[in-house]
Scaffold this motif. Sequence first.
Motif, short mmCIF file in Angstrom:
data_model
loop_
_atom_site.label_atom_id
_atom_site.label_comp_id
_atom_site.label_asym_id
_atom_site.label_seq_id
_atom_site.Cartn_x
_atom_site.Cartn_y
_atom_site.Cartn_z
N THR A 1 25.03 33.75 -4.53
CA THR A 1 23.74 33.69 -3.83
C THR A 1 22.62 34.08 -4.80
OG1 THR A 1 24.88 34.31 -1.80
CG2 THR A 1 22.48 34.45 -1.78
N ARG A 2 22.89 35.14 -5.56
CA ARG A 2 21.89 35.60 -6.53
C ARG A 2 21.66 34.54 -7.61
NH1 ARG A 2 22.25 37.99 -11.25
NH2 ARG A 2 24.53 38.17 -11.10
N GLN A 3 22.75 33.98 -8.13
CA GLN A 3 22.63 32.98 -9.20
C GLN A 3 21.95 31.69 -8.71
OE1 GLN A 3 26.56 32.46 -10.79
NE2 GLN A 3 26.42 34.31 -12.06
N PHE A 4 22.32 31.25 -7.51
CA PHE A 4 21.70 30.05 -6.95
C PHE A 4 20.19 30.24 -6.84
CE2 PHE A 4 24.93 27.25 -4.49
CZ PHE A 4 25.81 27.30 -5.55
N ASN A 5 19.81 31.44 -6.43
CA ASN A 5 18.38 31.69 -6.27
C ASN A 5 17.65 31.72 -7.61
OD1 ASN A 5 17.34 32.09 -3.42
ND2 ASN A 5 19.31 33.16 -3.36
N GLN A 6 18.36 32.20 -8.63
CA GLN A 6 17.75 32.16 -9.97
C GLN A 6 17.52 30.71 -10.40
OE1 GLN A 6 20.41 34.36 -12.48
NE2 GLN A 6 19.44 36.34 -12.03
N MET A 7 18.52 29.88 -10.14
CA MET A 7 18.39 28.46 -10.49
C MET A 7 17.21 27.84 -9.74
SD MET A 7 22.16 26.83 -10.73
CE MET A 7 23.34 28.02 -10.22
N PHE A 8 17.14 28.18 -8.48
CA PHE A 8 16.05 27.66 -7.66
C PHE A 8 14.70 28.00 -8.28
CE2 PHE A 8 15.85 25.92 -3.29
CZ PHE A 8 17.08 25.29 -3.32
N GLU A 9 14.60 29.22 -8.78
CA GLU A 9 13.33 29.65 -9.38
C GLU A 9 12.98 28.80 -10.59
OE1 GLU A 9 12.86 33.89 -10.19
OE2 GLU A 9 13.94 34.23 -8.29
N GLN A 10 14.01 28.49 -11.37
CA GLN A 10 13.77 27.64 -12.54
C GLN A 10 13.19 26.29 -12.11
OE1 GLN A 10 14.18 28.60 -15.73
NE2 GLN A 10 14.70 30.61 -14.90
N PHE A 11 13.76 25.75 -11.03
CA PHE A 11 13.28 24.45 -10.57
C PHE A 11 11.87 24.56 -9.98
CE2 PHE A 11 17.64 23.23 -11.19
CZ PHE A 11 17.52 21.90 -11.57
N GLU A 12 11.59 25.71 -9.37
CA GLU A 12 10.23 25.94 -8.86
C GLU A 12 9.24 25.83 -10.02
OE1 GLU A 12 8.97 26.64 -5.70
OE2 GLU A 12 10.96 25.91 -5.10
N LYS A 13 9.67 26.36 -11.14
CA LYS A 13 8.82 26.32 -12.33
C LYS A 13 8.55 24.85 -12.71
CE LYS A 13 6.76 28.48 -15.71
NZ LYS A 13 5.55 29.23 -15.32
N LEU A 14 9.62 24.04 -12.73
CA LEU A 14 9.47 22.62 -13.06
C LEU A 14 8.57 21.90 -12.06
CD1 LEU A 14 13.12 21.64 -14.05
CD2 LEU A 14 11.18 21.91 -15.59
N ASN A 15 8.68 22.37 -10.82
CA ASN A 15 7.91 21.73 -9.75
C ASN A 15 6.40 21.87 -9.94
OD1 ASN A 15 9.71 20.39 -8.20
ND2 ASN A 15 10.10 22.09 -6.79
N GLU A 16 6.02 22.78 -10.83
CA GLU A 16 4.59 22.96 -11.06
C GLU A 16 3.99 21.74 -11.76
OE1 GLU A 16 4.11 26.66 -13.14
OE2 GLU A 16 5.11 27.78 -11.51
N LEU A 17 4.83 20.97 -12.45
CA LEU A 17 4.34 19.77 -13.12
C LEU A 17 3.96 18.71 -12.09
CD1 LEU A 17 6.88 19.29 -16.02
CD2 LEU A 17 4.44 19.74 -16.28
N ASP A 18 2.90 17.96 -12.38
CA ASP A 18 2.52 16.85 -11.50
C ASP A 18 3.33 15.62 -11.89
OD1 ASP A 18 1.43 14.94 -9.93
OD2 ASP A 18 -0.49 14.86 -11.00
N THR A 19 4.29 15.24 -11.03
CA THR A 19 5.14 14.07 -11.33
C THR A 19 4.84 12.92 -10.37
OG1 THR A 19 6.87 15.01 -9.92
CG2 THR A 19 7.04 15.44 -12.29
N SER A 20 3.70 12.99 -9.71
CA SER A 20 3.40 11.97 -8.70
C SER A 20 3.32 10.56 -9.30
CB SER A 20 2.10 12.31 -7.98
OG SER A 20 1.06 12.40 -8.93
N GLN A 21 3.04 10.47 -10.62
CA GLN A 21 2.93 9.15 -11.25
C GLN A 21 4.21 8.74 -11.97
OE1 GLN A 21 0.15 7.31 -10.58
NE2 GLN A 21 -0.30 9.11 -9.33
N VAL A 22 5.28 9.54 -11.80
CA VAL A 22 6.51 9.26 -12.54
C VAL A 22 7.58 8.72 -11.60
CG1 VAL A 22 8.28 10.25 -14.05
CG2 VAL A 22 5.95 11.15 -14.11
N GLU A 23 8.20 7.62 -11.97
CA GLU A 23 9.30 7.05 -11.18
C GLU A 23 10.50 8.00 -11.20
OE1 GLU A 23 10.17 3.82 -9.70
OE2 GLU A 23 7.99 3.79 -9.42
N PRO A 24 11.19 8.17 -10.08
CA PRO A 24 12.38 9.01 -10.09
C PRO A 24 13.41 8.45 -11.08
CG PRO A 24 11.81 8.35 -7.86
CD PRO A 24 10.94 7.58 -8.77
N THR A 25 14.08 9.30 -11.79
CA THR A 25 15.09 8.86 -12.75
C THR A 25 16.46 8.85 -12.09
OG1 THR A 25 13.82 9.90 -14.49
CG2 THR A 25 16.08 9.31 -15.03
N ALA A 26 17.08 7.68 -12.03
CA ALA A 26 18.43 7.62 -11.47
C ALA A 26 19.44 7.78 -12.59
CB ALA A 26 18.64 6.31 -10.74
#
Lengths: 474, 97
Positions: free
Chosen positions: B30-55
């Motif tokens: 639970t602790r580790q998952f939440n740490q990972m989540f935080e990392q992704f929160e950091k990435l989420n700060e980038l504006d990717t609205s103009q970027v196509e999702p990468t499959a």
Amino acid sequence: MIMEYEVVIGMEIHAQLLTKSKLFCGCSTEFGAEPNSQCCPICLGFPGSLPMMNRKAVDHIITTALALNCTVARESIFARKNYFYPDLPKAYQISQDDQPLGEKGYLDIMDSSRRIRIRRIHLEEDAGKLVHTEGEPFSLVDYNRGGASLMEIVTEPDIRSAEEAAAYITELRSILRYIGVCDGNMEEGSLRCEPNISLRLRGAKEFGVKVELKNINSIRAVQRGVAYEVERQSQILNEGGTVIQETRRWDEANGVTISMRSKEEAHDYRYFPEADLVRVVVDNAWLNRMAAALPELPQARRERFIAAYGLPAYDAGVLTESKEIGDFFDKVAAISHDYKAVSNWIMGELMRLLNETGQSLEQTHMTPEVLAEIIALVDKGAINLKSAKEVFEESFRTGKAPSKIVADRGMTQISDEAALSGIIEDVIAANSKVAEDFQAGKEAALGFLVGQVMKETRGQANPAIVNKLLREKL
Amino acid sequence: MTMKLSRKEVEHVAFLSRLALNEREAEEFTRQFNQMFEQFEKLNELDTSQVEPTAHVLQMQNILRQDSVRASLPVDEVLANAPDREDGYFSVPRIME
């Protein structure tokens, strides 16, 4: 009070695609092989193995999407659908989630009076087969089918009755066979359909609770299963109860649906892109190639048979249900222009014998030329209809030419008035009482005399001439 | 640290993956998952609205094979790793239908 409900049905079908090898590996898809004899590291999901997609399977999906008026995705991706079940060796199924190959199409049914919208068509791999033996503490798994190419076609909830559900499957199966992507065999499971059925008060906007139906092995079972479920659900609702969302299986022998009691886990498939497969891009050239290869579809053919040959709608429907029969009709009609006669022969004798022998048309000796010759022999009065049916059956079974059968069996119809005259006089003499009845105005007596003449000539007399001569002589 | 992902959700994911977690592991993940989540929160700060999702990271497309049959494995090899077998089938604990 009995409420008036509207039936709402969405249909999900799974069709095994006609490919020689599986979707991601070269294992054979032949039906009925020894258990687990058609498996390899790829379809068994061994670590380190990599899938490689079968081009033919993609072709089949594009063809189907075009036949069902769908938009073909120019760029399509694959996804892993994750769930633990022993029929899935990898614990995920390679399928499509967003960006399916086909979307937003439709299929018209009931003489084009109803349009059923198609939501999506996608490509995925089939799962293995589970065998359960009554009373045993284990289940058995055969992975021969695992990894075979499978097409899923999902409708919008546009179907409104058991009859429409059956009509949809009938038309869809016919199309899949016409375009050669699936053999449509529901008994062997190469075409499986899962209707989901719910009821709502007429005029209501919200959908009711839906029940998914499984184990439907024939078109008749679609109709009966859905009809049963509609009845069951309206009874529950009329008694003030609530329908439970569940999966039920159709029990053909007892004519009921039974709850499957499977653990009702919320579906949580955690789809994510399949990194082992790159995207599929369908360019104009590919799309046009598939479109050009599309044959005439059943509905267009039905309309053409009515317009071009003047056939009744019923005949057109029967003759076009299978492509093979429709093709055969076209070929006979190119030689013999008595179209209704051609239709009658095909719907009558030909289909009777095909049913009786269990053969497909190409396995028999019947050819368009043979049928056209028989029709011509009847038309010019060389043989009567009864003899013609015997000739047809013999040609069908042996391939012998009709004219040869007629000659060898001495079937030539007697239309010569001089030859019939004597026989008719004998018959009148031998049945003077009946002859007098006719002269006294009893019209039915003539039939008996005609019958006697036919008997004397072993069925070879031309009935029209016998009739005419009898009237003259009496 | 605020928990984005509850322990209950971690247990659910473990169940879906058929993993049995003990008390200590459930806490730790639970602790580790939440740490990972935080990392992704950091990435989420980038504006990717103009970027196509990468499959897929590879730019390749249409890697397809011809529809031809190749030899499968002998049944004995197919079943070599099976914990249990019966008449050429894999045998598994009974599935209720």
